[in-house]
Design an enzyme around this catalytic site. Structure first.
Site, PDB file in Angstrom:
ATOM      1  N   CYS A 106      -3.327  68.409 -20.179  1.00 20.37           N
ATOM      2  CA  CYS A 106      -3.611  69.354 -21.166  1.00 20.37           C
ATOM      3  C   CYS A 106      -4.563  70.477 -20.734  1.00 20.37           C
ATOM      4  O   CYS A 106      -5.700  70.287 -20.215  1.00 20.37           O
ATOM      5  CB  CYS A 106      -4.185  68.791 -22.635  1.00 20.37           C
ATOM      6  SG  CYS A 106      -2.862  67.528 -23.072  1.00 20.37           S
ATOM      7  N   CYS A 115      -8.374  70.507 -21.615  1.00 21.88           N
ATOM      8  CA  CYS A 115      -9.241  69.131 -21.300  1.00 21.88           C
ATOM      9  C   CYS A 115      -9.497  69.011 -20.116  1.00 21.88           C
ATOM     10  O   CYS A 115      -9.101  69.145 -19.184  1.00 21.88           O
ATOM     11  CB  CYS A 115      -8.227  67.855 -21.991  1.00 21.88           C
ATOM     12  SG  CYS A 115      -9.121  66.367 -21.652  1.00 21.88           S
ATOM     13  N   CYS A 159     -16.606  55.168 -27.187  1.00 21.84           N
ATOM     14  CA  CYS A 159     -15.497  56.108 -26.793  1.00 21.84           C
ATOM     15  C   CYS A 159     -15.336  55.802 -25.394  1.00 21.84           C
ATOM     16  O   CYS A 159     -16.077  55.824 -24.610  1.00 21.84           O
ATOM     17  CB  CYS A 159     -15.704  57.718 -26.874  1.00 21.84           C
ATOM     18  SG  CYS A 159     -14.319  58.595 -26.273  1.00 21.84           S
ATOM     19  N   GLU A 198     -16.043  57.704 -17.574  1.00 21.74           N
ATOM     20  CA  GLU A 198     -17.141  57.986 -18.418  1.00 21.74           C
ATOM     21  C   GLU A 198     -17.051  57.064 -19.602  1.00 21.74           C
ATOM     22  O   GLU A 198     -15.910  56.868 -20.286  1.00 21.74           O
ATOM     23  CB  GLU A 198     -17.458  59.511 -18.510  1.00 21.74           C
ATOM     24  CG  GLU A 198     -18.002  60.145 -17.247  1.00 21.74           C
ATOM     25  CD  GLU A 198     -18.256  61.742 -17.610  1.00 21.74           C
ATOM     26  OE1 GLU A 198     -18.926  62.249 -16.824  1.00 21.74           O
ATOM     27  OE2 GLU A 198     -17.727  62.475 -18.390  1.00 21.74           O
ATOM     28  N   CYS A 221      -6.310  61.751 -15.646  1.00 18.67           N
ATOM     29  CA  CYS A 221      -5.366  61.680 -16.429  1.00 18.67           C
ATOM     30  C   CYS A 221      -4.282  62.619 -15.963  1.00 18.67           C
ATOM     31  O   CYS A 221      -4.443  63.751 -15.452  1.00 18.67           O
ATOM     32  CB  CYS A 221      -5.845  62.420 -17.918  1.00 18.67           C
ATOM     33  SG  CYS A 221      -4.496  62.339 -19.199  1.00 18.67           S
ATOM     34  N   CYS A 277     -15.668  65.619 -26.919  1.00 16.59           N
ATOM     35  CA  CYS A 277     -14.313  65.550 -26.882  1.00 16.59           C
ATOM     36  C   CYS A 277     -13.670  66.531 -25.778  1.00 16.59           C
ATOM     37  O   CYS A 277     -13.899  67.683 -25.831  1.00 16.59           O
ATOM     38  CB  CYS A 277     -13.573  65.871 -27.967  1.00 16.59           C
ATOM     39  SG  CYS A 277     -13.757  64.789 -29.375  1.00 16.59           S
TER      40      CYS A 277
HETATM   41  N1  SAH Z   1      -5.150  61.165 -24.092  1.00 20.54           N
HETATM   42  C1  SAH Z   1      -5.545  60.928 -25.356  1.00 20.54           C
HETATM   43  C2  SAH Z   1      -6.953  60.479 -25.738  1.00 20.54           C
HETATM   44  C3  SAH Z   1      -8.125  61.237 -24.728  1.00 20.54           C
HETATM   45  S1  SAH Z   1      -8.607  62.819 -25.553  1.00 20.54           S
HETATM   46  C4  SAH Z   1      -5.266  61.864 -26.606  1.00 20.54           C
HETATM   47  O1  SAH Z   1      -4.707  62.804 -25.745  1.00 20.54           O
HETATM   48  O2  SAH Z   1      -5.434  61.711 -27.322  1.00 20.54           O
HETATM   49  C5  SAH Z   1      -9.517  62.690 -27.165  1.00 20.54           C
HETATM   50  C6  SAH Z   1      -9.333  64.045 -27.853  1.00 20.54           C
HETATM   51  O3  SAH Z   1     -10.076  64.846 -27.380  1.00 20.54           O
HETATM   52  C7  SAH Z   1      -7.704  64.187 -27.862  1.00 20.54           C
HETATM   53  O4  SAH Z   1      -7.737  64.590 -29.367  1.00 20.54           O
HETATM   54  C8  SAH Z   1      -7.992  65.582 -27.281  1.00 20.54           C
HETATM   55  O5  SAH Z   1      -6.915  66.340 -27.523  1.00 20.54           O
HETATM   56  C9  SAH Z   1      -9.167  66.041 -27.609  1.00 20.54           C
HETATM   57  N2  SAH Z   1      -9.766  67.111 -26.804  1.00 20.54           N
HETATM   58  C10 SAH Z   1      -9.456  67.445 -25.343  1.00 20.54           C
HETATM   59  N3  SAH Z   1     -10.295  68.496 -24.672  1.00 20.54           N
HETATM   60  C11 SAH Z   1     -10.669  69.106 -25.846  1.00 20.54           C
HETATM   61  C12 SAH Z   1     -11.634  70.012 -25.938  1.00 20.54           C
HETATM   62  N4  SAH Z   1     -12.047  70.981 -24.838  1.00 20.54           N
HETATM   63  N5  SAH Z   1     -12.381  70.182 -27.108  1.00 20.54           N
HETATM   64  C13 SAH Z   1     -12.126  69.426 -28.337  1.00 20.54           C
HETATM   65  N6  SAH Z   1     -11.116  68.435 -28.044  1.00 20.54           N
HETATM   66  C14 SAH Z   1     -10.507  68.242 -27.078  1.00 20.54           C
END
Ligand code: SAH
Length: 343
Positions: A112, A115, A101, A88, A108, A330
């Protein structure tokens, strides 16, 4: 191989039997006009026909679905790659600038917990052309609205620093050939310390965003598993090095989760790291994802957390949520074709 994988020399070799200016026109068509090879008007019809069927110039991405939110100011593409992997891309128009973005991997591997991309697991790295073409797509879409694409953030699906060489080549292509300033490119990382040091040595002034979410090792590892491999001491030292080498300000991303990382002690631990790095803090109220039950901090809680950071002298902003109702915010990118849609 796709059209934006090719180097200038490779593009030239496709038209090696013609005068050199034809390959310059093709390159210009791809990178300045953002045109389909078959629609580059300065090229004679027979040349265009030949280009239209050249496998090297095939597109890397097919648009499977486009959904919009925020009265059209947020656009999300679900894109299908040649091997049917999906990613996406999200384009956000703000009053004074437009930002895309971009995804760097299909899925991935960082896992995490909060996410959606991490919940779905890893499929593969994206190639250079697959990354660059997302930007071309967004750039074209911006142009049709009479806007210019200003910023590229590698904050979509995937961990950009785990796909280091393709991401770097793609960034160099954006800067050298698509005319996007390095200072308008942001790499967002989960915190792979050795790769941050390597990025510092590239002589590229890109912005670095680090997804911190926890400012002590125990809390951070519970949210971001890779933190066990790269503890905070190592990560913060790598960030300090990045700031020193590039002169760029670092930003720290913090998804605020109710009762998990929004306590006063979290604010003071985060403030200590932010001050040491002279970093900017970006607070993101947690966006809901299917695999994580905790909820985002309430708006009052977000303001209180922000105010605590401000009291500690930290530069902080709360990220306005974009595209939540189309799962484009995000952490919500999951690229499953069956996901509910809104238009
Ligand atoms: N892998 C990279 C880039 C992708 S995530 C990274 O970790 O930075 C982009 C951003 O969204 C990151 O800061 C991530 O931690 C955040 N993010 C992931 N899941 C989220 C959620 N459920 N709510 C808000 N931010 C989130």
């Amino acid at each position: 191989m796709s059209r934006y994988d090719l180097t200038r020399a490779e593009v030239g070799s496709l038209l090696a039997d013609l005068p050199r200016f034809r390959s310059d026109q093709l390159w210009d068509g791809l990178y300045r006009q953002l045109a389909e090879p078959a629609e580059i008007a300065v090229l004679p019809r027979p040349v265009r026909d030949r280009l239209a069927s050249a496998p090297e110039l095939a597109p890397a991405l097919r648009v499977e679905r486009l959904v919009t939110a925020d009265s059209g100011l947020t656009e999300k593409w679900l894109l299908r790659l040649a091997d049917d992997a999906r990613v996406e891309t999200v384009l956000m128009h703000h009053p004074r600038h437009s930002t895309v973005c971009v995804s760097s991997q299909a899925g991935c591997a960082m896992a995490c917990s909060f996410c959606a991309t991490g919940q779905g697991g890893f499929r593969r790295h994206l190639g250079v052309g697959e990354i660059v073409e997302q930007v071309v797509l967004a750039s074209r879409a911006s142009r049709t609205r009479g806007r210019r694409l200003d910023n590229v953030v590698l904050m979509g699906m995937g961990e950009p620093l785990a796909n280091y060489s393709n991401v770097l080549s793609a960034i160099r292509r954006l800067v050298a050939d698509l005319g996007i300033g390095a200072r308008h490119v942001t790499v967002s990382t989960v915190g792979i310390a050795p790769a941050i040091r390597r990025l510092a040595s590239e002589d590229l002034q890109v912005n670095l965003a680090v997804s911190l979410h926890g400012a002590n090792d125990g809390l951070r590892a519970s949210l971001v598993p890779i933190a066990r491999r790269y503890p905070l001491a190592q990560l913060v030292a790598a960030c300090e090095h990045y700031g020193r080498e590039t002169g760029r300000r670092i930003s720290l991303e913090w998804a605020l989760i109710d009762g998990v990382n929004d306590r006063a002690s979290d604010a003071s631990e985060l403030a200590a790291i932010a001050r040491r790095l002279r970093a900017h803090v970006n607070l993101i109220p947690l966006n809901p994802t299917p695999g994580y039950l905790a909820t985002g901090t309430s708006p009052q809680g977000v303001r209180a957390f922000r105010d605590q950071l401000t009291t500690f002298g930290v530069n902080v902003t709360v990220r306005r949520t974009r595209g939540r109702d189309i799962d484009a915010a995000c952490g919500q990118l999951a690229a499953s074709p069956g996901a509910p849609t809104a238009t």
